[in-house]
Design a protein around this motif. Sequence first.
Motif, PDB file in Angstrom:
ATOM      1  N   GLY A  17      41.696  38.346  43.615  1.00 26.75           N
ATOM      2  CA  GLY A  17      43.006  38.546  44.041  1.00 26.75           C
ATOM      3  C   GLY A  17      43.546  37.599  45.348  1.00 26.75           C
ATOM      4  O   GLY A  17      44.553  37.357  45.437  1.00 26.75           O
ATOM      5  N   ARG A  18      42.622  37.679  46.242  1.00 28.32           N
ATOM      6  CA  ARG A  18      42.822  37.166  47.383  1.00 28.32           C
ATOM      7  C   ARG A  18      43.102  35.546  47.213  1.00 28.32           C
ATOM      8  O   ARG A  18      43.842  35.030  47.898  1.00 28.32           O
ATOM      9  N   ILE A  19      42.264  34.981  46.345  1.00 32.32           N
ATOM     10  CA  ILE A  19      42.080  33.619  46.051  1.00 32.32           C
ATOM     11  C   ILE A  19      43.593  33.252  45.386  1.00 32.32           C
ATOM     12  O   ILE A  19      44.049  32.212  45.730  1.00 32.32           O
ATOM     13  N   GLY A  20      43.972  34.051  44.556  1.00 29.97           N
ATOM     14  CA  GLY A  20      45.222  33.922  43.896  1.00 29.97           C
ATOM     15  C   GLY A  20      46.226  33.671  45.092  1.00 29.97           C
ATOM     16  O   GLY A  20      47.134  32.837  45.032  1.00 29.97           O
ATOM     17  N   LEU A  21      46.237  34.796  46.104  1.00 33.17           N
ATOM     18  CA  LEU A  21      47.334  34.476  47.011  1.00 33.17           C
ATOM     19  C   LEU A  21      47.371  33.462  47.979  1.00 33.17           C
ATOM     20  O   LEU A  21      48.187  32.826  48.185  1.00 33.17           O
ATOM     21  N   GLU A  22      45.918  32.793  48.048  1.00 27.32           N
ATOM     22  CA  GLU A  22      45.809  31.767  48.875  1.00 27.32           C
ATOM     23  C   GLU A  22      46.219  30.605  48.158  1.00 27.32           C
ATOM     24  O   GLU A  22      46.612  29.576  48.711  1.00 27.32           O
ATOM     25  N   LEU A  23      46.623  30.488  46.768  1.00 24.36           N
ATOM     26  CA  LEU A  23      46.880  29.453  46.232  1.00 24.36           C
ATOM     27  C   LEU A  23      48.434  29.595  45.664  1.00 24.36           C
ATOM     28  O   LEU A  23      48.900  28.711  44.972  1.00 24.36           O
ATOM     29  N   GLY A  24      49.004  30.640  46.277  1.00 17.73           N
ATOM     30  CA  GLY A  24      50.714  30.683  46.010  1.00 17.73           C
ATOM     31  C   GLY A  24      50.934  31.400  44.857  1.00 17.73           C
ATOM     32  O   GLY A  24      52.036  31.532  44.613  1.00 17.73           O
ATOM     33  N   TYR A  25      49.752  32.350  44.243  1.00 20.81           N
ATOM     34  CA  TYR A  25      50.257  33.141  43.205  1.00 20.81           C
ATOM     35  C   TYR A  25      50.681  34.547  43.695  1.00 20.81           C
ATOM     36  O   TYR A  25      49.981  35.039  44.621  1.00 20.81           O
ATOM     37  N   ALA A  26      51.444  35.041  42.890  1.00 18.46           N
ATOM     38  CA  ALA A  26      51.928  36.647  43.409  1.00 18.46           C
ATOM     39  C   ALA A  26      50.956  37.664  43.459  1.00 18.46           C
ATOM     40  O   ALA A  26      50.985  38.564  44.156  1.00 18.46           O
ATOM     41  N   ASP A  27      50.099  37.389  42.203  1.00 15.07           N
ATOM     42  CA  ASP A  27      49.116  38.607  41.984  1.00 15.07           C
ATOM     43  C   ASP A  27      47.648  37.988  41.168  1.00 15.07           C
ATOM     44  O   ASP A  27      47.819  36.956  40.830  1.00 15.07           O
ATOM     45  N   ALA A  28      46.733  38.841  41.171  1.00 16.84           N
ATOM     46  CA  ALA A  28      45.499  38.409  40.533  1.00 16.84           C
ATOM     47  C   ALA A  28      45.806  38.101  39.091  1.00 16.84           C
ATOM     48  O   ALA A  28      45.239  37.118  38.539  1.00 16.84           O
ATOM     49  N   ALA A  29      46.444  38.825  38.376  1.00 20.15           N
ATOM     50  CA  ALA A  29      46.889  38.627  36.783  1.00 20.15           C
ATOM     51  C   ALA A  29      47.749  37.221  36.655  1.00 20.15           C
ATOM     52  O   ALA A  29      47.136  36.522  35.745  1.00 20.15           O
ATOM     53  N   HIS A  30      48.799  36.750  37.580  1.00 21.80           N
ATOM     54  CA  HIS A  30      49.133  35.689  37.340  1.00 21.80           C
ATOM     55  C   HIS A  30      48.212  34.316  37.546  1.00 21.80           C
ATOM     56  O   HIS A  30      48.085  33.242  37.013  1.00 21.80           O
ATOM     57  N   PHE A  31      47.352  34.453  38.707  1.00 22.53           N
ATOM     58  CA  PHE A  31      46.326  33.499  38.853  1.00 22.53           C
ATOM     59  C   PHE A  31      45.298  33.596  37.635  1.00 22.53           C
ATOM     60  O   PHE A  31      44.879  32.501  37.268  1.00 22.53           O
ATOM     61  N   SER A  32      44.888  34.532  37.307  1.00 22.47           N
ATOM     62  CA  SER A  32      43.783  34.732  36.072  1.00 22.47           C
ATOM     63  C   SER A  32      44.554  33.902  34.977  1.00 22.47           C
ATOM     64  O   SER A  32      43.820  33.337  34.272  1.00 22.47           O
ATOM     65  N   ARG A  33      45.642  34.502  34.709  1.00 20.05           N
ATOM     66  CA  ARG A  33      46.379  33.649  33.463  1.00 20.05           C
ATOM     67  C   ARG A  33      46.618  32.073  33.750  1.00 20.05           C
ATOM     68  O   ARG A  33      45.951  31.281  32.626  1.00 20.05           O
ATOM     69  N   ALA A  34      46.916  31.505  34.862  1.00 20.65           N
ATOM     70  CA  ALA A  34      46.846  30.084  35.063  1.00 20.65           C
ATOM     71  C   ALA A  34      45.345  29.538  34.925  1.00 20.65           C
ATOM     72  O   ALA A  34      45.403  28.513  34.497  1.00 20.65           O
ATOM     73  N   PHE A  35      44.379  30.395  35.524  1.00 16.16           N
ATOM     74  CA  PHE A  35      43.135  29.661  35.466  1.00 16.16           C
ATOM     75  C   PHE A  35      42.503  29.564  34.134  1.00 16.16           C
ATOM     76  O   PHE A  35      41.915  28.790  33.857  1.00 16.16           O
ATOM     77  N   LEU A  36      42.661  30.618  33.409  1.00 16.25           N
ATOM     78  CA  LEU A  36      42.247  30.633  31.896  1.00 16.25           C
ATOM     79  C   LEU A  36      42.953  29.504  31.336  1.00 16.25           C
ATOM     80  O   LEU A  36      42.155  28.816  30.414  1.00 16.25           O
ATOM     81  N   ALA A  37      44.113  29.233  31.460  1.00 17.34           N
ATOM     82  CA  ALA A  37      44.912  28.045  30.895  1.00 17.34           C
ATOM     83  C   ALA A  37      44.122  26.656  31.276  1.00 17.34           C
ATOM     84  O   ALA A  37      44.094  25.802  30.444  1.00 17.34           O
ATOM     85  N   TRP A  38      43.662  26.582  32.328  1.00 21.77           N
ATOM     86  CA  TRP A  38      43.106  25.424  32.833  1.00 21.77           C
ATOM     87  C   TRP A  38      41.661  25.358  32.517  1.00 21.77           C
ATOM     88  O   TRP A  38      41.511  24.193  32.121  1.00 21.77           O
ATOM     89  N   THR A  39      41.068  26.060  32.368  1.00 25.07           N
ATOM     90  CA  THR A  39      39.538  26.099  32.142  1.00 25.07           C
ATOM     91  C   THR A  39      38.965  26.595  31.007  1.00 25.07           C
ATOM     92  O   THR A  39      37.843  26.379  30.476  1.00 25.07           O
ATOM     93  N   GLY A  40      39.915  27.569  30.133  1.00 23.67           N
ATOM     94  CA  GLY A  40      39.156  28.194  29.183  1.00 23.67           C
ATOM     95  C   GLY A  40      38.464  29.613  29.467  1.00 23.67           C
ATOM     96  O   GLY A  40      37.950  30.285  28.613  1.00 23.67           O
ATOM     97  N   LEU A  41      38.449  29.834  30.967  1.00 24.16           N
ATOM     98  CA  LEU A  41      37.786  30.999  31.309  1.00 24.16           C
ATOM     99  C   LEU A  41      38.630  31.770  32.201  1.00 24.16           C
ATOM    100  O   LEU A  41      39.246  31.254  33.164  1.00 24.16           O
TER     101      LEU A  41
END
Length: 332
Positions: free
Chosen positions: A293-317
């Motif tokens: 969750g903190r990494i997501g915030l560091e990258l400008g995402y509102a929460d861990a869920a938004h970051f996780s969805r973006a990362f999944l789209a990027w890498t497949g994981l």
Amino acid sequence: MPDHGLTRARTMGPIAEAVRMAGGSLARVFGRAGMPLSLLDTPDRLILLRDQLALVEAAIREIGDPALPARLSTATGIAGLGPIGTQVRSSDSLGAALRRVETVTPQLLQTATWTGLRRRGTEAFYGYAVTERIEAGRQANEVLALGYLLGTVRHFLGAAWQPERAVVTGAHLAARSEIETLLGCTVVLGPRAGLVFPAHRLDAANPSRTGACGASADAPIGSGLGTCVAHLIELALDEARPSIDGIAGRLGLSRRTLQRRLEAEGMGYAEIQRRVLIRRAETLLAADRLPIGRIGLELGYADAAHFSRAFLAWTGLTPRRWRDSRRGGPEA
């Protein structure tokens, strides 16, 4: 229009230390230059050359010392050149070293600059110039460079060696007498900065040759607008997710001009930002120090869920599965 120059953040270390020693405010100096203080902890990162020039000017203003650039570089000498110093110390002669410096400086230390050797009859001119159109801080940066040029030549000719004269550009040089004392020679104004000395000294042999000339721990800096944009996005992530308008402003371009020039290089801003975000996300996940969750915030995402969805789209994981795979742990 020349490419925007880049240089390594390590060049700011001696400047910051001088400000500290004089009792100045580093926060104020870096704020005036529009740069984050976190750069001091990451010396291998790349910054705009114009930002380095702005930082030198801000440091001079903060501590009221126009001779600061000469004081810094003459005290640091060849050690301040990092991998360029290695190239110098491994050359057979002074002339060979200066020719090598001309080749490797834009590759390893800073782009949009020229550092090289010219012969004028019985005189040698070891010069330095910023090839990008930057006026603010140009002369102070030249004075800083002169001290490093001096250290390079003194490796071959001894610590007491003095050039016949030094040259800087501009119509006026503040603290000229003090700078002349530091450089050990008269300083004159001219069309290009550099040191002048007898050409026969170029044959001087290296008194302490070390190392192999080709090796360097630093990767080449690279060139092109896309490279500059990527580094500016990465730098801005230290504080907040940057916008295309903010990056364009840092480069002195309009949003549309930046988009057009990136398109001419076969790329777009969104794709460059995506690559930077992936690289930063993987670096933070691999370090295994911050919660997702903190990494997501560091990258400008509102929460861990938004970051996780973006990362999944990027890498497949998902970030968690990616981190577990790096640990050699479970897939789920």
